[in-house]
Design an enzyme around this catalytic site. Structure first.
Site: not given
Ligand code: NAD
Length: 257
Positions: A193, A196, A157, A95, A164, A20, A64-65
């Site tokens: 969506i 990964l 979840y 998680a 969250k 996203i 890395d956060v």
């Molecule tokens: P994604 O896997 O593409 O992105 C998750 C990101 O978190 C990755 O880039 C990963 O490198 C990063 N991350 C994890 N641990 C980390 C760390 N220690 N330091 C730095 N970065 C770290 O998946 P996404 O779905 O695009 O997720 C982006 C956000 O959207 C997340 O907060 C996710 O919870 C939220 N979200 C996703 C959905 C969905 O269905 N995909 C729905 C609602 C919210």
């Protein structure tokens, strides 16, 4: 389309082209923003470097956060290159896999701590790092990504729902803290969506089907649609909006049965 012309942004959370945060990065760049994009570790760094070839002169940085030294280095590098910062997109969440497939009651102390640290505390750390750079610009906008699992129970979840909830509460506290400095803090609650991160949730495909069946729009959402909402919040079009959780889920959150 909202303009981000003349603005500089930091994007955290790009893993690959399905992320996203990547859709938001592309939309922000198309809207005229200059970007710093971070990647978590060298393995994802390769993806991000490849993707970023399409962006004009991006600043690419490891982050890395959970690492305070890397956080400090990111803001120092942004200050040096751009002399300030107008917006931050926070899309980091994690998680441990067993926490997203076991009964919630089995949540471990370590898993809880990791999920909350990476998925919620990191927003506070990023906001603190961004603060002096945004003050140089007379304000800014911070957007994070959340999910309805903060309020309702979705199978598997689990601790991510708790993280969250903490993230959304942090949005409100940060908005109250930083509002007097004209810094806005909001979340977008996206519908499910396939990314990964989503693949880590056991049974995720059945959640997608429930949205197709029951959301008012009778479909799931796309990353580009989340990016459209993000542009609104990041740009001056959203200049009076803060402390908000904006639902971008085809209306699913409003359904009862
Ligand atoms: P994604 O896997 O593409 O992105 C998750 C990101 O978190 C990755 O880039 C990963 O490198 C990063 N991350 C994890 N641990 C980390 C760390 N220690 N330091 C730095 N970065 C770290 O998946 P996404 O779905 O695009 O997720 C982006 C956000 O959207 C997340 O907060 C996710 O919870 C939220 N979200 C996703 C959905 C969905 O269905 N995909 C729905 C609602 C919210």
């Amino acid at each position: 389309m909202a303009s981000l012309s003349g603005k500089t942004g930091l994007i955290v959370g790009v893993a690959n082209k399905r992320s996203i945060a990547w859709a938001i990065a592309k939309a922000a760049s198309d809207a005229g923003a200059k970007l710093a994009v971070t990647y978590q570790g060298e393995r994802l760094g390769e993806n991000v470097r490849e993707l970023a070839e399409g962006l004009p002169d991006p600043l690419l940085l490891p982050l890395d956060v959970t690492d305070d030294a890397q956080l400090a280095a990111v803001f120092e590098a942004i200050d040096q290159k751009f002399g300030g910062l107008d917006f931050v997109v926070h899309g980091a969440a994690y998680a441990p896999p067993h926490e997203l497939s076991s009964p919630f009651v089995q949540t471990t102390r370590a898993g809880f701590s990791t999920a909350l640290d990476i998925s919620a505390y990191s927003l506070i750390a990023l906001a603190r790092g961004a603060l002096p750079l945004m003050e140089k610009r007379g304000g800014g906008s911070i957007v994070t990504l959340t999910y309805l699992g903060s309020e309702r129970v979705f199978t598997n979840y689990n601790v991510m729902g708790v993280a969250k909830a903490a993230l959304e509460s942090s949005v409100r506290y940060l908005a109250a803290d930083l509002g007097p400095k004209n810094i806005r803090v909001n979340a977008i609650s996206a519908g499910p969506i396939t990314t990964l991160a989503a693949k880590g949730i056991a049974g995720f495909n059945s959640i997608l089907q429930v949205y197709r069946d029951r959301a008012p729009l009778r479909r799931t959402v796309e990353t580009s649609e989340v990016a459209g909402a993000a542009l609104f919040l990041l740009s001056d079009a959203g200049r009076a909006v803060t402390a908000e959780v904006l639902m971008v889920d085809g209306g699913y959150h409003a359904t009862g049965m």
